[in-house]
Enzyme design. Structure first.
Site, PDB file in Angstrom:
ATOM      1  N   ASN A 113       0.858  -1.191   0.000  1.00  0.00           N
ATOM      2  CA  ASN A 113       0.000   0.000   0.000  1.00  0.00           C
ATOM      3  C   ASN A 113       0.888   1.232   0.000  1.00  0.00           C
ATOM      4  OD1 ASN A 113      -2.331   1.713   0.466  1.00  0.00           O
ATOM      5  ND2 ASN A 113      -1.700   1.834   2.622  1.00  0.00           N
TER       6      ASN A 113
ATOM      7  N   HIS B 145       0.807   4.970   1.382  1.00  0.00           N
ATOM      8  CA  HIS B 145       0.058   5.725   2.399  1.00  0.00           C
ATOM      9  C   HIS B 145       0.672   7.114   2.543  1.00  0.00           C
ATOM     10  CE1 HIS B 145      -2.248   6.475   6.009  1.00  0.00           C
ATOM     11  NE2 HIS B 145      -1.144   6.933   6.559  1.00  0.00           N
TER      12      HIS B 145
ATOM     13  N   SER C 146       4.694   6.682   2.571  1.00  0.00           N
ATOM     14  CA  SER C 146       5.326   5.399   2.885  1.00  0.00           C
ATOM     15  C   SER C 146       4.721   4.309   2.018  1.00  0.00           C
ATOM     16  CB  SER C 146       5.069   5.024   4.356  1.00  0.00           C
ATOM     17  OG  SER C 146       5.439   6.068   5.234  1.00  0.00           O
TER      18      SER C 146
ATOM     19  N   ASP D  46      -2.411   0.044   8.092  1.00  0.00           N
ATOM     20  CA  ASP D  46      -1.222   0.898   7.982  1.00  0.00           C
ATOM     21  C   ASP D  46      -0.144   0.558   9.011  1.00  0.00           C
ATOM     22  OD1 ASP D  46      -2.394   2.257   5.845  1.00  0.00           O
ATOM     23  OD2 ASP D  46      -3.310   3.754   7.132  1.00  0.00           O
TER      24      ASP D  46
HETATM   25  N1  NHR Z   1      -6.484  -3.183   4.963  1.00  0.00           N
HETATM   26  C1  NHR Z   1      -5.710  -3.776   5.866  1.00  0.00           C
HETATM   27  N2  NHR Z   1      -6.170  -4.874   6.458  1.00  0.00           N
HETATM   28  N3  NHR Z   1      -4.484  -3.310   6.211  1.00  0.00           N
HETATM   29  C2  NHR Z   1      -4.015  -2.192   5.652  1.00  0.00           C
HETATM   30  O1  NHR Z   1      -2.812  -1.754   6.000  1.00  0.00           O
HETATM   31  C3  NHR Z   1      -4.809  -1.483   4.709  1.00  0.00           C
HETATM   32  C4  NHR Z   1      -6.062  -2.031   4.384  1.00  0.00           C
HETATM   33  C5  NHR Z   1      -6.893  -1.373   3.467  1.00  0.00           C
HETATM   34  C6  NHR Z   1      -6.522  -0.164   2.923  1.00  0.00           C
HETATM   35  C7  NHR Z   1      -4.976   1.764   2.755  1.00  0.00           C
HETATM   36  C8  NHR Z   1      -5.107   2.744   3.943  1.00  0.00           C
HETATM   37  C9  NHR Z   1      -4.310   4.035   3.759  1.00  0.00           C
HETATM   38  O2  NHR Z   1      -3.303   4.056   3.048  1.00  0.00           O
HETATM   39  C10 NHR Z   1      -5.293   0.400   3.261  1.00  0.00           C
HETATM   40  C11 NHR Z   1      -4.426  -0.263   4.134  1.00  0.00           C
HETATM   41  C12 NHR Z   1      -8.852   3.166   4.167  1.00  0.00           C
HETATM   42  C13 NHR Z   1      -9.063   3.332   5.515  1.00  0.00           C
HETATM   43  C14 NHR Z   1     -10.438   3.504   6.093  1.00  0.00           C
HETATM   44  O3  NHR Z   1     -10.603   3.786   7.263  1.00  0.00           O
HETATM   45  C15 NHR Z   1      -7.942   3.312   6.343  1.00  0.00           C
HETATM   46  C16 NHR Z   1      -6.680   3.132   5.809  1.00  0.00           C
HETATM   47  C17 NHR Z   1      -6.494   2.957   4.434  1.00  0.00           C
HETATM   48  C18 NHR Z   1      -7.593   2.982   3.624  1.00  0.00           C
HETATM   49  N4  NHR Z   1     -11.506   3.285   5.278  1.00  0.00           N
HETATM   50  C19 NHR Z   1     -12.912   3.366   5.678  1.00  0.00           C
HETATM   51  C20 NHR Z   1     -13.496   1.952   5.873  1.00  0.00           C
HETATM   52  O4  NHR Z   1     -14.418   1.831   6.692  1.00  0.00           O
HETATM   53  C21 NHR Z   1     -13.753   4.023   4.609  1.00  0.00           C
HETATM   54  C22 NHR Z   1     -13.318   5.421   4.312  1.00  0.00           C
HETATM   55  C23 NHR Z   1     -13.936   5.964   3.022  1.00  0.00           C
HETATM   56  O5  NHR Z   1     -14.597   5.220   2.288  1.00  0.00           O
HETATM   57  O6  NHR Z   1     -13.699   7.153   2.751  1.00  0.00           O
HETATM   58  O7  NHR Z   1     -13.044   0.999   5.200  1.00  0.00           O
HETATM   59  O8  NHR Z   1      -4.644   5.041   4.410  1.00  0.00           O
HETATM   60  C1  GAR Z   2      -2.856   9.191  -2.553  1.00  0.00           C
HETATM   61  O1  GAR Z   2      -2.410  10.357  -1.928  1.00  0.00           O
HETATM   62  C2  GAR Z   2      -2.651   7.994  -1.652  1.00  0.00           C
HETATM   63  O2  GAR Z   2      -1.457   8.048  -0.903  1.00  0.00           O
HETATM   64  C3  GAR Z   2      -3.828   8.131  -0.741  1.00  0.00           C
HETATM   65  O3  GAR Z   2      -4.891   8.563  -1.555  1.00  0.00           O
HETATM   66  C4  GAR Z   2      -4.382   9.238  -2.684  1.00  0.00           C
HETATM   67  C5  GAR Z   2      -4.850   8.528  -3.916  1.00  0.00           C
HETATM   68  O4  GAR Z   2      -4.545   9.301  -5.050  1.00  0.00           O
HETATM   69  N1  GAR Z   2      -4.176   6.887  -0.119  1.00  0.00           N
HETATM   70  C6  GAR Z   2      -4.926   6.846   0.951  1.00  0.00           C
HETATM   71  O5  GAR Z   2      -5.261   7.840   1.571  1.00  0.00           O
HETATM   72  C7  GAR Z   2      -5.357   5.460   1.339  1.00  0.00           C
HETATM   73  N2  GAR Z   2      -6.271   5.566   2.420  1.00  0.00           N
HETATM   74  P1  GAR Z   2      -4.646   8.663  -6.490  1.00  0.00           P
HETATM   75  O6  GAR Z   2      -5.995   7.955  -6.588  1.00  0.00           O
HETATM   76  O7  GAR Z   2      -4.580   9.841  -7.415  1.00  0.00           O
HETATM   77  O8  GAR Z   2      -3.500   7.710  -6.656  1.00  0.00           O
END
Ligand code: NHR
Ligand code: GAR
Length: 222
Positions: A110, A112, A139, A148
Site C-alpha cells: 500500500n 500511504h 510510505s 497501515d
Molecule cells: N487493509 C488492511 N487490512 N491493512 C491495511 O494496511 C490497509 C487495508 C486497506 C486499505 C490503505 C489505507 C491508507 O493508506 C489500506 C491499508 C482506508 C481506511 C479507512 O478507514 C484506512 C486506511 C487505508 C484505507 N476506510 C474506511 C473503511 O471503513 C472508509 C473510508 C472511506 O470510504 O472514505 O473501510 O490510508
Molecule cells: C494518494 O495520496 C494515496 O497516498 C492516498 O490517496 C491518494 C490517492 O490518489 N491513499 C490513501 O489515503 C489510502 N487511504 P490517487 O488515486 O490519485 O492515486
C-alpha cells in the site's frame, strides 16, 4: 535479467498513482505489467485511466454483500483469477479483512500519505499540519491485518511550509508519491525485496529501517 513483474492494482478514486505505474511501464523504467485494475467504486477515474491504457478493469461495489468479509472474498477471487505476483493498493479506501490480507501476506503493498508510523488512517495531511510538523511524506508498506501497521519498505519526505493547508501539502506530496511507488515497484521487479518472518529483506539482507527516496529519485545511502 528477471521476468516481468505482474501486478493487480486496486483504486478507489482519481488513480494518479496508477497512472504513474502505467507511465513507468510504458517508458521502460519499470519491468512490470498490470494484469487488471479493480475498484470498489464504479465511477472511479482510475478505472477510466486503465481502460484508456487497454488494461482489463473490474468494478465491484460492496453494496449487496452481507459482510465486509464476503465482499473482500469476492474481490480477491477476481484478483486471484489473474494470478498477479503482487497486489498494489493505490488510493484504495476500504479496510480489508484479515483472512484476505493473510492469504496475500508479502504479496500486497500500500502507498500511504504519511511518514509511517506517524498518522495511520485518514486525513493525514491535516493531522501533520495541526501537529505543527515541519515535514511530511509518504510510505510504501506491506499490508498486514492491522491498518497501515505492516512493515514499511520505503518512504519519501517533503517539507511542510508556512501557510500550507491540506490541499497545498497534498499537491506537493503527490508527485513524490508517484516517484516512491514506481521506484519501490522497480525493486520488486528486480526481485530484490522480500518479506520474511524476520522482516523485510533487500538483496538478501535484513532492512533495519525503511529505504528513503532522495529528491533525485535515487535511494539515499543507508
Ligand atoms: N487493509 C488492511 N487490512 N491493512 C491495511 O494496511 C490497509 C487495508 C486497506 C486499505 C490503505 C489505507 C491508507 O493508506 C489500506 C491499508 C482506508 C481506511 C479507512 O478507514 C484506512 C486506511 C487505508 C484505507 N476506510 C474506511 C473503511 O471503513 C472508509 C473510508 C472511506 O470510504 O472514505 O473501510 O490510508
Ligand atoms: C494518494 O495520496 C494515496 O497516498 C492516498 O490517496 C491518494 C490517492 O490518489 N491513499 C490513501 O489515503 C489510502 N487511504 P490517487 O488515486 O490519485 O492515486
Amino acid at each position: 535479467m528477471s521476468a516481468t513483474l505482474s501486478l493487480a492494482v486496486l483504486v478507489s478514486g482519481r488513480g494518479s498513482n496508477l497512472q504513474a505505474i502505467i507511465d513507468a511501464c510504458r517508458s521502460g523504467r519499470l519491468r512490470a505489467k498490470i494484469l487488471a485494475v479493480l475498484s470498489d467504486r464504479i465511477e472511479a477515474e482510475g478505472l477510466r485511466r486503465a481502460e484508456a491504457a487497454g488494461i482489463p478493469t473490474i468494478a465491484l461495489a460492496p453494496r449487496g454483500y452481507p459482510s465486509r468479509r464476503a465482499y473482500d472474498e469476492a474481490l480477491f477471487a477476481r484478483i486471484s483469477s489473474f494470478a498477479p505476483e503482487l497486489v498494489v493498493l493505490a488510493g484504495f479506501m476500504r479496510v480489508l479483512s484479515a483472512p484476505v490480507v493473510e492469504a496475500w501476506a508479502g504479496r500486497m503493498i500500500n502507498i500511504h500519505p504519511s511518514l509511517l508510523p506517524k498518522y495511520p488512517g485518514l486525513q493525514t495531511h491535516r493531522r501533520a499540519i495541526e501537529a505543527g510538523d515541519r515535514e511530511h511524506g509518504a510510505s510504501v508498506h506491506f499490508v498486514s491485518a492491522e491498518v497501515d501497521a505492516g512493515p514499511v519498505i520505503a518512504r519519501v519526505r517533503v517539507p511542510i511550509l508556512p501557510g500550507d493547508d491540506p490541499e497545498t501539502l497534498a499537491a506537493r506530496l503527490l508527485p513524490r508519491e508517484h516517484a516512491l511507488l514506481t521506484a519501490t515497484l522497480a525493486l520488486f521487479a528486480e526481485r530484490r525485496l522480500e518479506w520474511r518472518p524476520a522482516g523485510i529483506h533487500l538483496d538478501g539482507c535484513i532492512l533495519d529501517r525503511p529505504l528513503e527516496l532522495g529528491a533525485d529519485d535515487r535511494w539515499l545511502p543507508a
